[in-house]
Scaffold this active site. Sequence first.
Site, PDB file in Angstrom:
ATOM      1  CE  LYS A  18     -14.039   2.188  -8.088  1.00 27.54           C
ATOM      2  NZ  LYS A  18     -14.146   2.334  -6.703  1.00 27.54           N
ATOM      3  CG  ASP A  36      -1.017   2.090   1.166  1.00 24.76           C
ATOM      4  OD1 ASP A  36      -1.666   1.327   0.824  1.00 24.76           O
ATOM      5  OD2 ASP A  36      -0.423   2.902   0.920  1.00 24.76           O
ATOM      6  CB  CYS A  92      32.821  14.283  19.827  1.00 28.49           C
ATOM      7  SG  CYS A  92      34.641  15.250  19.862  1.00 28.49           S
ATOM      8  CG  ASP A 114       3.206  -2.209  -0.950  1.00 24.93           C
ATOM      9  OD1 ASP A 114       3.092  -2.708  -0.323  1.00 24.93           O
ATOM     10  OD2 ASP A 114       2.984  -0.861  -1.142  1.00 24.93           O
ATOM     11  CB  ALA A 115       8.209  -2.307  -5.230  1.00 23.57           C
ATOM     12  NE  ARG A 153      -9.185  -7.714  -1.387  1.00 20.17           N
ATOM     13  CZ  ARG A 153      -8.146  -7.448  -0.783  1.00 20.17           C
ATOM     14  NH1 ARG A 153      -7.017  -8.037  -0.509  1.00 20.17           N
ATOM     15  NH2 ARG A 153      -7.794  -8.191  -2.474  1.00 20.17           N
ATOM     16  CB  CYS A 201      36.231  11.916  18.097  1.00 22.41           C
ATOM     17  SG  CYS A 201      35.356  13.655  16.510  1.00 22.41           S
ATOM     18  CE1 TYR A 235       3.208 -10.305  -1.529  1.00 15.61           C
ATOM     19  CE2 TYR A 235       2.157  -8.772  -3.070  1.00 15.61           C
ATOM     20  CZ  TYR A 235       1.839 -10.314  -2.288  1.00 15.61           C
ATOM     21  OH  TYR A 235       0.654 -10.906  -1.614  1.00 15.61           O
ATOM     22  CE1 TYR A 292     -13.315   0.722  -2.657  1.00 16.07           C
ATOM     23  CE2 TYR A 292     -11.486   2.649  -0.780  1.00 16.07           C
ATOM     24  CZ  TYR A 292     -12.173   0.914  -1.226  1.00 16.07           C
ATOM     25  OH  TYR A 292     -11.234  -0.301  -0.446  1.00 16.07           O
TER      26      TYR A 292
HETATM   27  S1  IVH Z   1     -12.982  -0.374  -5.787  1.00 16.68           S
HETATM   28  C1  IVH Z   1     -12.550  -3.959  -8.630  1.00 16.68           C
HETATM   29  N1  IVH Z   1     -11.434   2.073  -5.563  1.00 16.68           N
HETATM   30  O1  IVH Z   1      -7.659  -0.978  -3.189  1.00 16.68           O
HETATM   31  C2  IVH Z   1     -12.806  -2.965  -6.829  1.00 16.68           C
HETATM   32  N2  IVH Z   1     -10.555  -0.098  -4.330  1.00 16.68           N
HETATM   33  O2  IVH Z   1      -6.384  -3.566  -5.825  1.00 16.68           O
HETATM   34  C3  IVH Z   1     -11.538  -2.417  -6.351  1.00 16.68           C
HETATM   35  N3  IVH Z   1      -8.696   1.279  -2.421  1.00 16.68           N
HETATM   36  O3  IVH Z   1      -8.914  -4.408  -2.428  1.00 16.68           O
HETATM   37  C4  IVH Z   1     -12.496  -1.948  -5.312  1.00 16.68           C
HETATM   38  N4  IVH Z   1      -9.258   2.445  -3.068  1.00 16.68           N
HETATM   39  O4  IVH Z   1      -8.483  -1.868  -0.889  1.00 16.68           O
HETATM   40  C5  IVH Z   1     -11.798   0.865  -4.802  1.00 16.68           C
HETATM   41  N5  IVH Z   1     -11.242   4.295  -4.568  1.00 16.68           N
HETATM   42  C6  IVH Z   1     -11.071   3.149  -5.008  1.00 16.68           C
HETATM   43  C7  IVH Z   1      -9.544   2.530  -3.865  1.00 16.68           C
HETATM   44  C8  IVH Z   1      -9.408   1.084  -3.631  1.00 16.68           C
HETATM   45  C9  IVH Z   1      -8.489   1.904  -2.575  1.00 16.68           C
HETATM   46  C10 IVH Z   1      -7.432  -0.589  -2.339  1.00 16.68           C
HETATM   47  C11 IVH Z   1      -9.332  -1.755  -1.856  1.00 16.68           C
HETATM   48  C12 IVH Z   1      -9.032  -2.507  -2.763  1.00 16.68           C
HETATM   49  C13 IVH Z   1      -7.509  -2.001  -3.113  1.00 16.68           C
HETATM   50  C14 IVH Z   1      -7.919  -3.038  -4.970  1.00 16.68           C
END
Ligand code: IVH
Length: 684
Positions: free
Chosen positions: A295, A121, A431, A32-33, A140, A413, A35, A231
């Site tokens: 959020k 994740d 060994c 990921d890092a 998605r 060895c 990427y 969520y």
């Molecule tokens: S909200 C703007 N809430 O993170 C709304 N996403 O990088 C975006 N994800 O595609 C989604 N935990 O797969 C939201 N508590 C959470 C989340 C979450 C994991 C993932 C989700 C999204 C990605 C965005």
Amino acid sequence: MTDPAARADELRDLIDRANHDYHVLDAPTVDDAVYDGWMRELQALEAAHPELLTPDSPTQRVGAGASVQFAPVRHEVPMLSLGNARGEDELLDWHRRLRDAMRGAGIEDDAARFVVEPKIDGLAISLTYRDGRFVRGATRGDGAVGEDVTANLRTIAGIPARLATPPQRTPRLVEVRGEVYLPLAPFAEFNAARAAAGLPTFANPRNAAAGSLRQTDPRVTAERPLAIWCYAVGAADGLEAATQEELLGWLRDAGFPVNPDISVEHDIAAVAAACTRWEERRAHLDFDIDGAVVKIDRLDVQAAVGSVGRAPRWAVAYKFAPTTATTRLLDIPVNVGRTGALIPYAVMEPVMVGGVTVRQATLHNQEDIARKDLRIGDRVIVQRAGDVIPQVVAPLTQDRDGTEREFVMPDRCPACGTPVVQPEGEVRMFCPNRACPAQIVQSIEHFVSRSAMDIEGLGEKTVARLYEVGLVRDFADIYDLADHRDALLALEGFKDTSVNNLLAAVDASRERPWARVLNALGIRHVGDITAQAVADVVPSLDELLAASEDELAEAEGVGPVVAGSVLDFLSSDANRVTLERLRGAGLRMRQEGPSRPAGEGPLAGRTVVVTGTIEGYTRDEAWAAVAAAGGKATDSVSRRTSFVVAGPGAGSKLAKAESLGVPVIDAAAFTAVLAGEAPVPTAP
Ligand code: IVH
């Protein structure tokens, strides 16, 4: 200087390929890092040279396209992505931009309450309910169009087939958004079972979850213990909610799993603190998170500030310090363990991973190296998970320039030159020379180690040095060191005080219980837990020397292999001489103060697992306390475990207990239970 246009092309190519590997093949090839690094470099290039920005650039898309096996589903409301904030400064930057946007929309600052959630994740999915019934579920995909995996999603226990809300609170249409994941303990079991069956293992729970969800046969999905946290809501018709908090409440009422630790915060400082709490909690969860999501609580404020490109302004992903990094694999030397096993390990350019400098990692065996296709000279991804030893995850094959070398296991060895052997059914090479100096030094190191005789001042280097000069060639020689004061003083780094301390530590070790002595001997397959079990059935050296295979097999966890290994050890004259010398040196060759007869005491009939640091107890003391209370301490958590005592540093055992619903208590509660001041915990 590389040409920016050429570099942008190269980056797009790398990102597209990585996206394909990740989203379509479920087989990520880059960390990921890395990427994220490419993505940021490309964004920076495009910002500096706008003429390089192409409409099909990965920076303009939300993710990779959907693959072909499943029917496409257009999400009613697109599934967005999130911008990242790494650390508090970037969180404050996000907040500043958010306030500007709010001011622009004529909204007051104090309207900004926040909800802080774990960033799971896993795999984002969208669940469509019409008139309260689950009608379709999709991945998605690229955010606009995903894949129809309804049949597979129906097998997940956490996804209700019908909403639990009363009719007046049941929307005509709702898209529920959440993250499907595989909890850590089942993931570990699942991978272990695959490895045992000779199948390739999954790199992480997310890939395993993705692989499980994109099965063509839902029965396969049903066998994988997938879980979900919800969520968010996409399209909604007939759903009343003014805030994210209310939405989460509705989701809960409707029967969706919503994480119970989500919090509402009133200012950005409190948000930052909540993010830090999630980072601390991370190691103790039974699912992977890679950050926290912040959020804006009010949905009208969310709508007013809107989105920029791929990401909403009203939310941000607070990313944790990475527990992976990339570095160069400089060499693969081979160690000889105390059983003679040849263990290759990675020597790397030092790199910071999760706040610690990593230089070395184990590589287990040659198959492991071949499976990962690691070559000396590769750039590699290293990972530290929780408090675990660093691992080399994978090479960055695209960075190879042809100078990399394949690893070959030595045929002799590295310590004594004896030709190595590979016993049948073993993946490792050995060994076979029992007099191999590396094996002897390692077995002495084990003898003095903390879980064995615990002799402070006898570190690796000292043991090797004492072996070299001939002062310690066998465990028993340690107890003769007092006769060689002058020889010790002649060694580099040894002064009066250090010699006194060492001899005092050697003296103190004579008091270690019989079970510890048994563990210290380094008998193959006899670790600390088995040693305790053996000591319980053969409570003295004399009984051990006379024991038959059947008698040994009465010990918990001892079968023919372990019993055979013990008898094999005892059949060697050299080992018997060592044992008698240890007895002569005054070690405790019998179990003292017999543990309370089974069937009595507050923990009679209970099986207890101790994990992490338990304040007020060493590991041995905690086990001894369990035994003294009539219970049995074991090393692995199962449904049969009565309860787990956990402290700081607890990891997978705690996670497993939580996922199995086994009660978990802390040090204080443990003390109270032992004292009979609190009831013995039982599963709810
Ligand atoms: S909200 C703007 N809430 O993170 C709304 N996403 O990088 C975006 N994800 O595609 C989604 N935990 O797969 C939201 N508590 C959470 C989340 C979450 C994991 C993932 C989700 C999204 C990605 C965005």
